[in-house]
Design a protein around this motif. Structure first.
Motif, PDB file in Angstrom:
ATOM      1  N   ILE A  97       0.864  -1.190   0.000  1.00 49.96           N
ATOM      2  CA  ILE A  97       0.000   0.000   0.000  1.00 49.96           C
ATOM      3  C   ILE A  97       0.899   1.239   0.000  1.00 49.96           C
ATOM      4  N   ASP A  98       0.718   2.117  -0.979  1.00 49.93           N
ATOM      5  CA  ASP A  98       1.642   3.253  -1.091  1.00 49.93           C
ATOM      6  C   ASP A  98       1.590   4.182   0.119  1.00 49.93           C
ATOM      7  N   VAL A  99       0.429   4.352   0.753  1.00 47.16           N
ATOM      8  CA  VAL A  99       0.350   5.218   1.934  1.00 47.16           C
ATOM      9  C   VAL A  99       1.217   4.662   3.058  1.00 47.16           C
ATOM     10  N   ALA A 100       1.135   3.348   3.292  1.00 44.49           N
ATOM     11  CA  ALA A 100       1.940   2.737   4.353  1.00 44.49           C
ATOM     12  C   ALA A 100       3.419   2.841   4.043  1.00 44.49           C
ATOM     13  N   VAL A 101       3.790   2.670   2.769  1.00 44.20           N
ATOM     14  CA  VAL A 101       5.203   2.792   2.383  1.00 44.20           C
ATOM     15  C   VAL A 101       5.674   4.232   2.561  1.00 44.20           C
ATOM     16  N   PHE A 102       4.849   5.188   2.176  1.00 41.68           N
ATOM     17  CA  PHE A 102       5.202   6.603   2.362  1.00 41.68           C
ATOM     18  C   PHE A 102       5.477   6.899   3.835  1.00 41.68           C
ATOM     19  N   ARG A 103       4.618   6.439   4.701  1.00 47.92           N
ATOM     20  CA  ARG A 103       4.792   6.728   6.127  1.00 47.92           C
ATOM     21  C   ARG A 103       6.024   6.036   6.697  1.00 47.92           C
ATOM     22  N   GLN A 104       6.300   4.831   6.228  1.00 49.83           N
ATOM     23  CA  GLN A 104       7.507   4.147   6.679  1.00 49.83           C
ATOM     24  C   GLN A 104       8.763   4.894   6.224  1.00 49.83           C
ATOM     25  N   LEU A 105       8.762   5.372   4.994  1.00 47.90           N
ATOM     26  CA  LEU A 105       9.924   6.103   4.476  1.00 47.90           C
ATOM     27  C   LEU A 105      10.129   7.427   5.213  1.00 47.90           C
ATOM     28  N   THR A 106       9.049   8.120   5.545  1.00 47.90           N
ATOM     29  CA  THR A 106       9.219   9.379   6.276  1.00 47.90           C
ATOM     30  C   THR A 106       9.711   9.127   7.694  1.00 47.90           C
ATOM     31  N   ARG A 107       9.247   8.039   8.321  1.00 49.44           N
ATOM     32  CA  ARG A 107       9.788   7.686   9.648  1.00 49.44           C
ATOM     33  C   ARG A 107      11.285   7.389   9.539  1.00 49.44           C
ATOM     34  N   GLN A 108      11.645   6.653   8.502  1.00 45.47           N
ATOM     35  CA  GLN A 108      13.058   6.345   8.287  1.00 45.47           C
ATOM     36  C   GLN A 108      13.866   7.617   8.061  1.00 45.47           C
ATOM     37  N   ALA A 109      13.327   8.539   7.283  1.00 42.92           N
ATOM     38  CA  ALA A 109      14.032   9.792   6.998  1.00 42.92           C
ATOM     39  C   ALA A 109      14.265  10.589   8.276  1.00 42.92           C
ATOM     40  N   ARG A 110      13.249  10.664   9.127  1.00 42.35           N
ATOM     41  CA  ARG A 110      13.403  11.428  10.369  1.00 42.35           C
ATOM     42  C   ARG A 110      14.400  10.761  11.304  1.00 42.35           C
ATOM     43  N   ALA A 111      14.403   9.431  11.300  1.00 39.86           N
ATOM     44  CA  ALA A 111      15.389   8.723  12.131  1.00 39.86           C
ATOM     45  C   ALA A 111      16.805   8.980  11.618  1.00 39.86           C
ATOM     46  N   GLU A 112      16.997   8.946  10.312  1.00 38.96           N
ATOM     47  CA  GLU A 112      18.316   9.211   9.732  1.00 38.96           C
ATOM     48  C   GLU A 112      18.765  10.634  10.056  1.00 38.96           C
ATOM     49  N   ALA A 113      17.850  11.581   9.954  1.00 36.12           N
ATOM     50  CA  ALA A 113      18.202  12.970  10.267  1.00 36.12           C
ATOM     51  C   ALA A 113      18.588  13.106  11.733  1.00 36.12           C
ATOM     52  N   ALA A 114      17.852  12.434  12.619  1.00 37.13           N
ATOM     53  CA  ALA A 114      18.149  12.507  14.047  1.00 37.13           C
ATOM     54  C   ALA A 114      19.505  11.895  14.367  1.00 37.13           C
ATOM     55  N   LEU A 115      19.940  10.927  13.569  1.00 35.89           N
ATOM     56  CA  LEU A 115      21.240  10.285  13.774  1.00 35.89           C
ATOM     57  C   LEU A 115      22.384  11.038  13.078  1.00 35.89           C
ATOM     58  N   GLY A 116      22.058  12.166  12.475  1.00 35.79           N
ATOM     59  CA  GLY A 116      23.097  12.968  11.828  1.00 35.79           C
ATOM     60  C   GLY A 116      23.515  12.426  10.473  1.00 35.79           C
ATOM     61  N   ARG A 117      22.589  11.788   9.754  1.00 34.80           N
ATOM     62  CA  ARG A 117      22.895  11.269   8.420  1.00 34.80           C
ATOM     63  C   ARG A 117      21.980  11.965   7.406  1.00 34.80           C
ATOM     64  N   PRO A 118      22.272  13.224   7.068  1.00 31.13           N
ATOM     65  CA  PRO A 118      21.362  14.003   6.213  1.00 31.13           C
ATOM     66  C   PRO A 118      21.230  13.462   4.798  1.00 31.13           C
ATOM     67  N   ILE A 119      22.283  12.866   4.226  1.00 27.95           N
ATOM     68  CA  ILE A 119      22.187  12.363   2.856  1.00 27.95           C
ATOM     69  C   ILE A 119      21.205  11.200   2.799  1.00 27.95           C
ATOM     70  N   ALA A 120      21.320  10.266   3.746  1.00 29.78           N
ATOM     71  CA  ALA A 120      20.386   9.141   3.797  1.00 29.78           C
ATOM     72  C   ALA A 120      18.970   9.628   4.076  1.00 29.78           C
ATOM     73  N   ALA A 121      18.832  10.629   4.943  1.00 29.25           N
ATOM     74  CA  ALA A 121      17.509  11.173   5.248  1.00 29.25           C
ATOM     75  C   ALA A 121      16.879  11.776   3.998  1.00 29.25           C
ATOM     76  N   ALA A 122      17.668  12.550   3.246  1.00 31.26           N
ATOM     77  CA  ALA A 122      17.146  13.180   2.033  1.00 31.26           C
ATOM     78  C   ALA A 122      16.735  12.136   1.006  1.00 31.26           C
ATOM     79  N   GLU A 123      17.506  11.071   0.869  1.00 32.37           N
ATOM     80  CA  GLU A 123      17.154  10.012  -0.079  1.00 32.37           C
ATOM     81  C   GLU A 123      15.833   9.362   0.303  1.00 32.37           C
ATOM     82  N   ALA A 124      15.616   9.133   1.593  1.00 30.88           N
ATOM     83  CA  ALA A 124      14.361   8.521   2.032  1.00 30.88           C
ATOM     84  C   ALA A 124      13.182   9.459   1.787  1.00 30.88           C
ATOM     85  N   TYR A 125      13.370  10.751   2.054  1.00 36.40           N
ATOM     86  CA  TYR A 125      12.303  11.719   1.775  1.00 36.40           C
ATOM     87  C   TYR A 125      11.967  11.741   0.286  1.00 36.40           C
ATOM     88  N   ARG A 126      12.988  11.742  -0.560  1.00 39.92           N
ATOM     89  CA  ARG A 126      12.730  11.800  -2.005  1.00 39.92           C
ATOM     90  C   ARG A 126      11.980  10.547  -2.471  1.00 39.92           C
TER      91      ARG A 126
END
Length: 284
Positions: A97-126
């Protein structure tokens, strides 16, 4: 993904559309997809799909639409609509389901950003934002679809705003200015976008335009909401005023502009005083 709600509603199998006739059946399935693995009571289905004035035969119609859904999903044997005493439950993998995948990717992006990995966070957001193919649930007509579409659009805007923040931190302010200019026109009450535009203009050396940006944002917020800019936007403006270079503030500006200007000057004076104290003063 087999189920797409972030745009026109679609069901696919191996890239081919699965036919599902009728707006009601599509709406009922979309409601179940937004609540995967959760029992959705019949009363809720009636309220969310038929609205405030359902026909007397509405319960029979719900059962009929479930039958239509089951026939349409025959090509997907691992997807199942289960009947319970009070409602229905859709058994489906969330990663279909694309909505569930979108929400999982945004959670992943925020976790990456919180860990100081902005490139990985940006890739997940995109990756998350690429799932949007148009206005969410854009071709469904039901009370829940209109409300849910608004929520999904807000989630997209939040993810986009956070991605822009990462891109600004990476120094991409010049290329972001046109995009942000368009976005604040579309979402004039979204303060984080105004803040990003102010920061981008300032970083690009367009200081007077950044000041004008703040004033316009403040005017919009006051006229539309009766509110002053929030803490983050106001802090960005104070940082702008405190920065080096000539201060191109209109002397006819309002009281807040003048107060912020004075505050910036006082803060610079205090920094100078602290610097002198750190260096040590001659004894008297």
């Amino acid at each position: 993904m087999r189920f797409r709600l972030l745009g026109p509603f679609a069901v696919e199998e191996d890239g081919r559309p699965v036919r599902l006739d009728g707006n009601r059946a599509r709406c009922v399935l979309a409601l179940l997809l937004l609540n995967p693995g959760t029992l959705v009571p019949v009363e809720r289905i009636i309220d969310e799909v038929w609205g405030d004035a359902p026909p007397r035969s509405v319960r029979t119609q719900v059962h009929a639409q479930i039958s239509v859904i089951r026939r349409g999903l025959r090509a997907l044997p691992e997807v199942e609509v289960r009947t319970h005493a009070t409602g229905y439950l859709l058994r489906v993998r969330p990663d279909e389901i694309d909505v569930a995948v979108f929400r999982q990717l945004t959670r992943q992006a925020r976790a990456e950003a919180a860990l100081g990995r902005p490139i990985a966070a940006a890739e997940a957001y995109r990756a998350a934002l690429r799932l949007y193919a148009g206005p969410p649930l854009g071709d469904l007509d039901a009370p829940f679809a209109r409300a849910e579409a608004g929520r999904l659009a807000e989630e997209r805007l939040a993810a986009l705003t956070e991605l822009i923040g990462l891109d600004l931190a990476a120094g991409r302010h010049h290329e972001l200015i046109p995009k942000l200019t368009t976005l604040v026109e579309r979402h004039p009450l979204h303060e984080p976008l105004w803040r990003h535009l102010l920061v981008a203009l300032h970083a690009a050396g367009r200081r007077s335009e950044a000041i004008a940006c703040y004033r316009r944002a403040r005017a919009v917020l006051r006229d539309e909401l009766g509110l002053e800019p929030g803490r983050e936007l106001s802090r960005a403006y104070r940082d702008l005023l405190a920065s080096e270079g000539p201060l191109t503030v209109d002397p006819r500006g309002d009281a807040l502009d003048r107060a912020l200007t004075r505050l910036a000057r006082v803060e610079r004076m205090l920094r100078d005083i602290r610097r002198e104290l750190e260096l040590g003063e001659p004894s008297r």
